[in-house]
Design a protein around this motif. Sequence first.
Motif, PDB file in Angstrom:
ATOM      1  N   MET A   1      15.106  18.788  12.961  1.00  0.00           N
ATOM      2  CA  MET A   1      14.708  17.490  12.352  1.00  0.00           C
ATOM      3  C   MET A   1      16.065  16.933  11.511  1.00  0.00           C
ATOM      4  O   MET A   1      16.009  15.770  11.657  1.00  0.00           O
ATOM      5  CB  MET A   1      13.827  18.200  11.202  1.00  0.00           C
ATOM      6  CG  MET A   1      12.698  18.578  11.879  1.00  0.00           C
ATOM      7  SD  MET A   1      11.484  19.102  10.388  1.00  0.00           S
ATOM      8  CE  MET A   1      11.000  17.476   9.567  1.00  0.00           C
ATOM      9  N   ARG A   2      16.912  17.965  11.207  1.00  0.00           N
ATOM     10  CA  ARG A   2      18.014  17.196  10.542  1.00  0.00           C
ATOM     11  C   ARG A   2      19.113  16.631  11.509  1.00  0.00           C
ATOM     12  O   ARG A   2      19.255  15.499  10.932  1.00  0.00           O
ATOM     13  CB  ARG A   2      18.837  18.224   9.930  1.00  0.00           C
ATOM     14  CG  ARG A   2      20.043  17.981   9.153  1.00  0.00           C
ATOM     15  CD  ARG A   2      20.842  19.096   8.483  1.00  0.00           C
ATOM     16  NE  ARG A   2      21.141  20.031   9.242  1.00  0.00           N
ATOM     17  CZ  ARG A   2      22.205  20.157  10.541  1.00  0.00           C
ATOM     18  NH1 ARG A   2      22.969  18.981  10.291  1.00  0.00           N
ATOM     19  NH2 ARG A   2      22.423  21.201  11.014  1.00  0.00           N
ATOM     20  N   LEU A   3      19.257  17.036  12.552  1.00  0.00           N
ATOM     21  CA  LEU A   3      19.826  16.196  13.419  1.00  0.00           C
ATOM     22  C   LEU A   3      19.516  14.745  13.971  1.00  0.00           C
ATOM     23  O   LEU A   3      20.160  13.774  14.158  1.00  0.00           O
ATOM     24  CB  LEU A   3      19.978  17.052  14.544  1.00  0.00           C
ATOM     25  CG  LEU A   3      21.044  18.301  14.767  1.00  0.00           C
ATOM     26  CD1 LEU A   3      20.748  19.081  15.858  1.00  0.00           C
ATOM     27  CD2 LEU A   3      22.121  18.264  14.219  1.00  0.00           C
ATOM     28  N   LEU A   4      18.054  14.897  13.981  1.00  0.00           N
ATOM     29  CA  LEU A   4      17.480  13.639  14.355  1.00  0.00           C
ATOM     30  C   LEU A   4      17.360  12.501  13.215  1.00  0.00           C
ATOM     31  O   LEU A   4      17.770  11.159  13.297  1.00  0.00           O
ATOM     32  CB  LEU A   4      16.068  13.816  14.961  1.00  0.00           C
ATOM     33  CG  LEU A   4      15.850  14.471  16.326  1.00  0.00           C
ATOM     34  CD1 LEU A   4      14.669  14.977  16.637  1.00  0.00           C
ATOM     35  CD2 LEU A   4      16.526  13.312  17.363  1.00  0.00           C
TER      36      LEU A   4
ATOM     37  N   GLY B   1      19.185   8.664  11.952  1.00  0.00           N
ATOM     38  CA  GLY B   1      18.422   7.514  11.642  1.00  0.00           C
ATOM     39  C   GLY B   1      17.082   7.250  12.082  1.00  0.00           C
ATOM     40  O   GLY B   1      16.252   6.389  11.937  1.00  0.00           O
ATOM     41  N   PHE B   2      16.479   8.696  12.611  1.00  0.00           N
ATOM     42  CA  PHE B   2      15.007   8.518  13.044  1.00  0.00           C
ATOM     43  C   PHE B   2      14.317   9.173  12.122  1.00  0.00           C
ATOM     44  O   PHE B   2      14.599  10.011  11.256  1.00  0.00           O
ATOM     45  CB  PHE B   2      15.036   9.451  14.351  1.00  0.00           C
ATOM     46  CG  PHE B   2      15.599   8.916  15.689  1.00  0.00           C
ATOM     47  CD1 PHE B   2      15.169   7.513  16.261  1.00  0.00           C
ATOM     48  CD2 PHE B   2      16.611   9.428  15.947  1.00  0.00           C
ATOM     49  CE1 PHE B   2      15.723   7.189  17.447  1.00  0.00           C
ATOM     50  CE2 PHE B   2      17.420   8.820  17.382  1.00  0.00           C
ATOM     51  CZ  PHE B   2      17.034   7.847  17.769  1.00  0.00           C
ATOM     52  N   SER B   3      13.086   8.806  12.125  1.00  0.00           N
ATOM     53  CA  SER B   3      12.014   9.281  11.087  1.00  0.00           C
ATOM     54  C   SER B   3      11.299  10.665  11.860  1.00  0.00           C
ATOM     55  O   SER B   3      10.656  10.451  12.966  1.00  0.00           O
ATOM     56  CB  SER B   3      11.012   8.210  11.011  1.00  0.00           C
ATOM     57  OG  SER B   3       9.856   8.769  10.362  1.00  0.00           O
ATOM     58  N   VAL B   4      11.345  11.655  11.238  1.00  0.00           N
ATOM     59  CA  VAL B   4      10.968  12.878  11.735  1.00  0.00           C
ATOM     60  C   VAL B   4      10.081  13.786  10.873  1.00  0.00           C
ATOM     61  O   VAL B   4      10.142  13.590   9.770  1.00  0.00           O
ATOM     62  CB  VAL B   4      12.192  13.934  12.026  1.00  0.00           C
ATOM     63  CG1 VAL B   4      11.679  14.939  13.182  1.00  0.00           C
ATOM     64  CG2 VAL B   4      13.281  13.052  12.813  1.00  0.00           C
ATOM     65  N   VAL B   5       9.024  14.177  11.494  1.00  0.00           N
ATOM     66  CA  VAL B   5       8.120  15.161  10.797  1.00  0.00           C
ATOM     67  C   VAL B   5       7.920  16.430  11.501  1.00  0.00           C
ATOM     68  O   VAL B   5       8.122  16.548  12.735  1.00  0.00           O
ATOM     69  CB  VAL B   5       6.761  14.321  10.588  1.00  0.00           C
ATOM     70  CG1 VAL B   5       6.695  13.134   9.544  1.00  0.00           C
ATOM     71  CG2 VAL B   5       5.922  14.022  12.002  1.00  0.00           C
ATOM     72  N   ARG B   6       7.112  17.359  10.802  1.00  0.00           N
ATOM     73  CA  ARG B   6       7.124  18.617  11.725  1.00  0.00           C
ATOM     74  C   ARG B   6       5.557  19.056  11.584  1.00  0.00           C
ATOM     75  O   ARG B   6       4.825  19.002  10.714  1.00  0.00           O
ATOM     76  CB  ARG B   6       7.982  19.628  10.857  1.00  0.00           C
ATOM     77  CG  ARG B   6       7.847  21.097  11.330  1.00  0.00           C
ATOM     78  CD  ARG B   6       8.869  22.048  10.587  1.00  0.00           C
ATOM     79  NE  ARG B   6       8.632  23.558  10.716  1.00  0.00           N
ATOM     80  CZ  ARG B   6       9.010  24.347  10.022  1.00  0.00           C
ATOM     81  NH1 ARG B   6       9.603  23.888   8.873  1.00  0.00           N
ATOM     82  NH2 ARG B   6       8.883  25.486  10.440  1.00  0.00           N
ATOM     83  N   ASN B   7       5.153  19.288  12.759  1.00  0.00           N
ATOM     84  CA  ASN B   7       3.773  19.680  13.012  1.00  0.00           C
ATOM     85  C   ASN B   7       2.481  18.920  12.992  1.00  0.00           C
ATOM     86  O   ASN B   7       1.429  19.037  13.527  1.00  0.00           O
ATOM     87  CB  ASN B   7       3.492  21.102  12.172  1.00  0.00           C
ATOM     88  CG  ASN B   7       4.329  22.179  12.779  1.00  0.00           C
ATOM     89  OD1 ASN B   7       4.463  22.439  13.908  1.00  0.00           O
ATOM     90  ND2 ASN B   7       4.885  23.006  11.752  1.00  0.00           N
ATOM     91  N   LYS B   8       2.474  17.619  12.145  1.00  0.00           N
ATOM     92  CA  LYS B   8       1.643  16.766  12.024  1.00  0.00           C
ATOM     93  C   LYS B   8       1.952  15.568  12.788  1.00  0.00           C
ATOM     94  O   LYS B   8       2.945  14.883  12.519  1.00  0.00           O
ATOM     95  CB  LYS B   8       1.346  16.710  10.671  1.00  0.00           C
ATOM     96  CG  LYS B   8       1.002  18.025   9.898  1.00  0.00           C
ATOM     97  CD  LYS B   8       0.613  17.860   8.464  1.00  0.00           C
ATOM     98  CE  LYS B   8       0.235  18.932   7.661  1.00  0.00           C
ATOM     99  NZ  LYS B   8       0.118  19.091   6.331  1.00  0.00           N
ATOM    100  N   PRO B   9       0.892  14.962  13.532  1.00  0.00           N
ATOM    101  CA  PRO B   9      -0.398  15.799  13.852  1.00  0.00           C
ATOM    102  C   PRO B   9      -0.196  16.505  15.108  1.00  0.00           C
ATOM    103  O   PRO B   9      -1.196  16.993  15.705  1.00  0.00           O
ATOM    104  CB  PRO B   9      -0.907  14.257  14.151  1.00  0.00           C
ATOM    105  CG  PRO B   9      -0.220  13.619  14.844  1.00  0.00           C
ATOM    106  CD  PRO B   9       0.964  13.813  13.821  1.00  0.00           C
ATOM    107  N   TYR B  10       0.959  16.902  15.490  1.00  0.00           N
ATOM    108  CA  TYR B  10       1.057  17.611  16.743  1.00  0.00           C
ATOM    109  C   TYR B  10       1.883  18.954  16.589  1.00  0.00           C
ATOM    110  O   TYR B  10       3.256  18.825  16.233  1.00  0.00           O
ATOM    111  CB  TYR B  10       1.687  16.955  18.037  1.00  0.00           C
ATOM    112  CG  TYR B  10       0.997  15.573  18.491  1.00  0.00           C
ATOM    113  CD1 TYR B  10      -0.206  15.614  18.973  1.00  0.00           C
ATOM    114  CD2 TYR B  10       1.659  14.199  18.263  1.00  0.00           C
ATOM    115  CE1 TYR B  10      -0.959  14.409  19.469  1.00  0.00           C
ATOM    116  CE2 TYR B  10       0.884  13.194  18.521  1.00  0.00           C
ATOM    117  CZ  TYR B  10      -0.466  13.348  19.182  1.00  0.00           C
ATOM    118  OH  TYR B  10      -1.095  12.202  19.598  1.00  0.00           O
TER     119      TYR B  10
END
Length: 294
Positions: free
Chosen positions: A208-211, A215-224
């Motif tokens: 997540m941190r690398l992305l 400059g990307f928007s990154v989330v973890r586990n939601k909704p996938y």
Amino acid sequence: MAEASSENSDFEVLEPVSQSVPLVFNSPHSGRRYPQGFLDGSRLDALGIRRSEDHYVDELFSVAPALGAPMLVAHFPRAWLDVNREPYELDPRMFDGPLPSFANIGSIRVAGGLGTIPRVVAENMEIYRHRLPVEAALERIETVYKPYHARLRQLVVRTHVAFGLAVLVDCHSMPGNIRVSGSGIRPDFIIGDRYGTSASGELSRVAMRLLEDMGFSVVRNKPYAGGFITEHYGRPAKGLHALQIEVNRGLYIDEATLVKRPDFAVMQTAISAFLQDFSDYVEEYAADRALAAE
């Protein structure tokens, strides 16, 4: 450089000349070879039937062999067979004849039409004109599903034996209109680790941190959070980690026509840079674990 393995026309392994990192990449939903008989039996047109593809994900992640990691790529389409399901998640309403007694007919995915043999593609578009013979489903499972997973398992085990650690990266894409419930965030990437059960939280956070640093928007586990593959192969306590990466399709294709956007190559280059950094981190992660075990 990569060497393509041709042991099965339904899928192939893009092998590095020599595997140098404890990573395995998998693209199970980017297949674009549609059997003519399948198309003839579908009520969807040539564009509609493709709505469930992870469009060009195999190309987006194609740097994998150059990093020293193998990549398993499906050529069969997800609408025909979904290997990110249990082997026998089957909807009895789709078939003529009784299913095996061990078939899982009650899963949420089957109820939604997205079992091992899918009933629908995206947006609840029915695939088939008529019911299928049960034998047709079982043949796909025996001749394609099982060999696919046997090959994936072999790659993961080989990696684990060689490095004492294996990190499986399951590569997917998601519709551009996906929003995170309660926040309205439209993520560019979703990192899935089955809520920490399929991979170390440290690996997820680094991805997540690398992305995000790019400059990307990154989330973890939601909704996938990850499907059958991450759940089945991820055993962090045993040094077997499985991460799912979802890329927003709106970043690289026109979702109405499924044609690549002009900046597709820019996105491919960005993902390659991310994977290089992540690969470097995984190498250090493996080395640290090896030292700690001595």
